[in-house]
Enzyme design. Structure first.
Site, short mmCIF file in Angstrom:
data_model
loop_
_atom_site.label_atom_id
_atom_site.label_comp_id
_atom_site.label_asym_id
_atom_site.label_seq_id
_atom_site.Cartn_x
_atom_site.Cartn_y
_atom_site.Cartn_z
N TYR A 143 0.85 -1.18 0.00
CA TYR A 143 0.00 0.00 0.00
C TYR A 143 0.89 1.24 0.00
CZ TYR A 143 -3.39 3.46 1.72
OH TYR A 143 -4.20 4.57 1.88
N ASP A 238 9.21 2.74 -0.33
CA ASP A 238 8.18 3.36 0.47
C ASP A 238 8.42 2.96 1.92
OD1 ASP A 238 6.01 4.22 1.85
OD2 ASP A 238 4.50 3.44 0.44
N LYS A 266 4.39 8.94 8.77
CA LYS A 266 4.15 8.35 10.08
C LYS A 266 5.13 8.84 11.17
CE LYS A 266 1.09 5.02 8.26
NZ LYS A 266 1.04 4.13 7.12
C1 LIG Z 1 0.37 4.62 5.75
C2 LIG Z 1 1.13 4.38 4.52
C3 LIG Z 1 1.10 5.26 3.43
C4 LIG Z 1 0.15 6.41 3.37
O1 LIG Z 1 0.38 7.36 4.33
P1 LIG Z 1 -0.82 8.36 4.71
O2 LIG Z 1 -0.18 9.33 5.66
O3 LIG Z 1 -1.89 7.52 5.32
O4 LIG Z 1 -1.26 9.01 3.46
C5 LIG Z 1 1.93 5.02 2.37
N1 LIG Z 1 2.75 3.98 2.36
C6 LIG Z 1 2.81 3.10 3.37
C7 LIG Z 1 3.77 1.96 3.31
C8 LIG Z 1 1.98 3.26 4.48
O5 LIG Z 1 1.98 2.36 5.44
#
Ligand SMILES: *Cc1c(COP(=O)(O)O)cnc(C)c1O
Length: 426
Positions: A143, A238, A266
């Site tokens: 994701y 990511d 995060k």
């Molecule tokens: C949470 C998450 C996102 C998205 O971040 P948001 O602040 O919710 O937009 C993107 N990549 C990964 C791996 C994530 O866990």
């Protein structure tokens, strides 16, 4: 769920889709209406009725120090004294950027944004602009936020609700995103053979955390690095979850692999809305105003968010913290495994430092197919029983359990005992 939460949830559903501002929170996949939360401290959450829960969601990853860490709260309130937003450059932004550049091995330059979604969206745009190519490769069950290009066979809420793609994303755009099985270099080789000269980037969660936790097999990330390098494709890690989580410099530091671009979020916001993308200087200098690849943000680099992030990362500078988190996590997850065995329930645990997940299965979980093949329906009664015992887990089998510095052995021992009760009832 308590009476007040129930009332609020009913009202919220009338004017907020599903009553929530992010889909998984609604608890539909586990059939439980969410308790509304009023406050948090350390490893605890309190709902509207004042019921206290042990929190293993940690705001879906950011709260690695626990809630309301005194130094973070102090930094936010100090920043607050000077106003909440200027839309002009600040020293706070520079400090956080410096901290990220010094800590994350591959990042030479970095741009702040307001969420992980913005970070991945911007990194993908940059990769397309830099390579002058349109296609991207991603992996099933990974994701990358809800940006249009990566919302294909995605993890997190998409996995939870079994949605393959989202209406509203033009087919012409979706066609440019190839989604392949995680951990399959062979699939990547084939795709590159076929589309190589059109592929701008391979984007991957180096440790997947949105189909439950799935670790990269030996050689997978190295192989991605090689294939992309050979074919003029940018490699994007990511690390929105793994950055400052699995080690200060993220999974790239842990596995010693240098991606071209990195997405963060995060933890670097310390509980406030922040994302960032960064990487090689020759690529990042193509971003406006140095270059002509456009990306901007009214609230980007917001002083409160920068202060919270900086305070968090200053504490995480002490590497001993990661040893402590590792010990805590080992204690919890080995305890959960033993409890399941004792209760006669088959589980597989995947873990990387202070993030991990349990799957109801006997087979290894190495990709989205094996994650989905687990007995996810067992998660529902398990989740319900844990919630009844006031253990707050993510309301989906395809999310991670997060441990913070505030989770101590006594609290985790209690969690394991409760888990044993829950396993026995399955
Ligand atoms: C949470 C998450 C996102 C998205 O971040 P948001 O602040 O919710 O937009 C993107 N990549 C990964 C791996 C994530 O866990």
């Amino acid at each position: 769920m308590g009476k007040r939460s129930k009332e609020l949830f009913l009202k919220a559903q009338e004017i907020i889709p599903g009553g929530v501002n992010s889909p998984v929170r609604a608890g539909r996949s586990v059939g439980v209406d969410p308790p509304f939360i009023r406050r948090a401290d350390g490893c605890y959450l309190w709902d509207m009725e004042g019921k206290r829960y042990i929190d293993y969601v940690c705001s879906w990853g950011p709260m690695i120090l626990g809630h309301r860490h005194p130094e973070v709260i102090q930094a936010i309130s100090d920043a607050l004294e000077n106003g909440t937003s200027y839309g002009a450059p600040t020293e706070l932004e520079l400090n956080l950027a410096k901290m990220i550049v010094e800590t994350v091995p591959s990042v030479e330059m970095v741009r702040m944004v307001n969420s992980g979604t913005e970070a991945t969206m911007s990194a993908i745009r940059l990769a397309r602009g830099f390579t002058n190519r349109d296609m991207i490769i991603k992996f099933d069950g990974c994701y990358h936020g809800h940006n249009d290009s990566s919302l294909v066979s995605a993890g997190s809420g998409m996995a939870t609700f079994g949605i393959p793609g989202s209406p509203g994303i033009p087919a012409d755009l979706a066609r440019l995103s190839i989604s392949l099985p995680f951990n399959s270099l062979e699939a990547v080789e084939k795709a590159v053979e076929k589309f190589g000269a059109q592929i701008a980037a391979v984007i991957v969660e180096p440790i997947a955390g949105n189909m439950g936790v799935v670790l990269p097999e030996e050689g997978f990330l190295e192989g991605l690095r090689e294939i992309t390098k050979e074919n003029g494709i940018l490699l994007i890690f990511d690390e929105v979850i793994t950055g400052f989580r699995v080690s200060p410099g993220g999974a790239q530091e842990l596995y010693n692999i240098m991606p071209d671009l990195t997405c963060l979020g995060k933890i670097i916001g310390g509980g406030l809305p922040v994302g960032a993308y960064g990487g090689r200087k020759d690529i990042m200098s193509q971003v406006a105003p140095d270059g002509n690849i456009y990306q901007a943000g009214t609230l980007s680099g917001n002083p409160l968010a920068m202060a919270a992030g900086m305070a968090t990362l200053m504490i995480l500078k002490n590497k001993e913290i990661y040893t402590r988190l590792e010990e805590k996590s080992r204690f919890l997850f080995s305890g959960l495994k033993d409890a399941a065995v004792k209760a006669g329930v088959d589980i597989v645990i995947n873990r990387a430092g202070s993030m991990g997940s349990l799957f109801f299965t006997t087979s290894p979980v190495v990709d989205f197919t094996s994650a989905k093949a687990t007995n996810a329906s067992k998660y529902i009664p398990f989740y319900k029983e844990m919630l009844a015992q006031r253990i707050y887990l993510a309301p989906s089998p395809f999310e991670s359990i997060f441990i913070s510095l505030a989770h101590n052995e006594e609290i985790m021992k209690k969690t394991i005992d409760f888990a044993f009760n829950a396993f026995k009832k399955l």
